[in-house]
Design an enzyme around this catalytic site. Structure first.
Site, PDB file in Angstrom:
ATOM      1  N   THR A 138      97.630  89.377  40.958  1.00 22.90           N
ATOM      2  CA  THR A 138      97.000  88.164  41.509  1.00 22.90           C
ATOM      3  C   THR A 138      95.749  87.761  40.745  1.00 22.90           C
ATOM      4  OG1 THR A 138      97.818  88.651  43.709  1.00 22.90           O
ATOM      5  CG2 THR A 138      95.933  87.199  43.598  1.00 22.90           C
TER       6      THR A 138
ATOM      7  N   GLN B  33     104.089 111.026  57.822  1.00 20.08           N
ATOM      8  CA  GLN B  33     104.073 109.556  57.929  1.00 20.08           C
ATOM      9  C   GLN B  33     102.692 109.052  58.345  1.00 20.08           C
ATOM     10  OE1 GLN B  33     107.040 108.728  60.903  1.00 20.08           O
ATOM     11  NE2 GLN B  33     108.754 109.090  59.519  1.00 20.08           N
ATOM     12  N   CYS B  34     101.850 109.965  58.866  1.00 21.80           N
ATOM     13  CA  CYS B  34     100.528 109.535  59.350  1.00 21.80           C
ATOM     14  C   CYS B  34      99.646 109.135  58.172  1.00 21.80           C
ATOM     15  CB  CYS B  34      99.820 110.664  60.089  1.00 21.80           C
ATOM     16  SG  CYS B  34     100.639 111.112  61.605  1.00 21.80           S
TER      17      CYS B  34
HETATM   18  N1  ASP Z   1     102.019  90.573  44.257  1.00 26.72           N
HETATM   19  C1  ASP Z   1     100.739  90.819  43.634  1.00 26.72           C
HETATM   20  C2  ASP Z   1     100.880  91.991  42.688  1.00 26.72           C
HETATM   21  O1  ASP Z   1     100.872  93.106  43.133  1.00 26.72           O
HETATM   22  C3  ASP Z   1      99.705  91.081  44.666  1.00 26.72           C
HETATM   23  C4  ASP Z   1      98.323  91.334  44.127  1.00 26.72           C
HETATM   24  O2  ASP Z   1      98.056  91.398  42.946  1.00 26.72           O
HETATM   25  O3  ASP Z   1      97.419  91.464  44.951  1.00 26.72           O
HETATM   26  O4  ASP Z   1     101.012  91.792  41.501  1.00 26.72           O
END
Ligand code: ASP
Length: 345
Positions: free
Chosen positions: A16, A282-283
């Site tokens: 992102t 799993q915790c």
């Molecule tokens: N879908 C994105 C990724 O992991 C989410 C992110 O970067 O926060 O590349």
């Protein structure tokens, strides 16, 4: 004491942080490094020597895989001598897996490998990417005032207010800026007005041996996440997955699983057939301790305890150990001891 300008390599894989909106579809897609850096002019104020390498095609980290991990590890190893530290820009979705994998692949690491990304793209007004990138660079450059040694000598995740050990981290939130956490290990540093390192928690490799790169990963692993009502045929199918060498069994609470005979029999048959089965909880917090009959029975079937290891560390550690071509006996031995601070035994 080292008084020269810090020399940092940024490895941009995607995520992102560097994404822009596709005008036609409105979805976010990875974009190139120049776009990212144009949005953080403040970087120049740091006064560091910064170089960068970009993945041929920056990716959404949902596409991350062992081949990409090899590419990142190789890139760090090839330029290890030339830089003081490394910042890996990466999507958040699989960041904890990458951090765990790199921690096992980069043996005898003595320099910082700081992984970061963001929840909002760097071009957005309220982005967390700018701050994360700048803090990651500062941490990669930080040196112990007394010894001149790098403060961080391990793979770590920097996100918002915390620096976490990479192989102890998990993505905890799809929304919050504080997206990561180590549920079983304290932060390596708290980020506020200043960067406050938690000296007690920092990893130190006990010798001066050179970087020991392990590129081979064997992905022949299967995760079985227990749920009430799991049937014998489901369990049987998963335990007989063609090509599987190792199973990560995610159990209830302190490592507990159904106590009925078919469950026990399926587990011990799988182990007799040559599978390595590792028990993790799993915790989010705590680990496997065989305190109950339901957990102890698994151990008696030959299931190994993963103590308080995260799922991300368990998967990548198995890939690493099988990748080294070790016998099942040795894989089992190393799974339940700490290689690089991933487990509290
Ligand atoms: N879908 C994105 C990724 O992991 C989410 C992110 O970067 O926060 O590349």
């Amino acid at each position: 004491m080292n008084n020269t300008k810090p020399n940092i390599l940024i490895i941009y894989t995607g995520g992102t942080i560097g994404m822009i909106e596709d005008e036609a579809t409105g979805t976010l897609r990875p974009f190139n490094f120049d776009h990212l850096i144009e949005n953080v002019p403040k970087i120049n104020k740091l006064g560091y020597d910064i170089s960068h390498i970009q993945f041929d095609e920056p990716i959404d980290s949902s596409d991350m895989d062992p081949e990409c991990w090899k590419q990142i590890a190789k890139c760090i190893s090839d330029s290890y001598a030339a830089y003081d530290g490394f910042v890996v820009l990466h999507g958040t979705d699989t960041m904890a897996y990458t951090a765990s994998a790199l921690s096992f692949m980069l043996g005898n690491l003595h320099k910082p490998v700081i992984i970061t990304g963001s929840q909002l793209p760097i071009g957005e007004v309220r982005t967390d990417g700018e701050e994360n990138l700048i803090t990651a660079l500062q941490i990669a450059a930080a040196r112990d005032a007394a010894t001149g040694e790098p403060m961080i000598q391990e793979v770590a995740i920097l996100f918002e207010n915390y620096l976490w050990r990479g192989n102890r981290s998990t993505k905890m939130s799809a929304d919050n800026f504080n997206a990561f956490k180590s549920n079983n290990y304290p932060p390596l540093a708290n980020i506020g007005l200043g960067i406050h390192f938690n000296n007690e928690a920092l990893w130190r490799t006990p010798s001066n041996r050179p970087l020991d790169l392990h590129l081979e990963l064997d992905p022949s692993v299967v995760i079985i996440d227990l749920f009430p009502g799991i049937t014998q045929s489901t369990l049987h199918h998963l335990l007989n997955t063609p090509g599987a060498k190792g199973i990560i069994l995610k159990t209830y609470g302190a490592g507990n699983a159904p106590t009925n005979d078919w469950f026990y029999q399926e587990m011990s048959d799988a182990i007799k057939r040559g599978l390595v089965v590792l028990n993790i909880t799993q915790c989010a917090n705590g680990g496997v301790n065989n305190r109950y009959y339901a957990g102890d029975r698994l151990a008696r079937a030959g299931v190994i305890s993963g103590y308080d290891m995260t799922g991300e560390a368990a998967v990548t550690k198995m890939m690493h150990l099988f990748g080294m071509g070790l016998s099942n006996k040795d894989v089992s031995k190393y799974l339940c001891c700490s290689l690089i601070g991933e487990i509290t035994v």
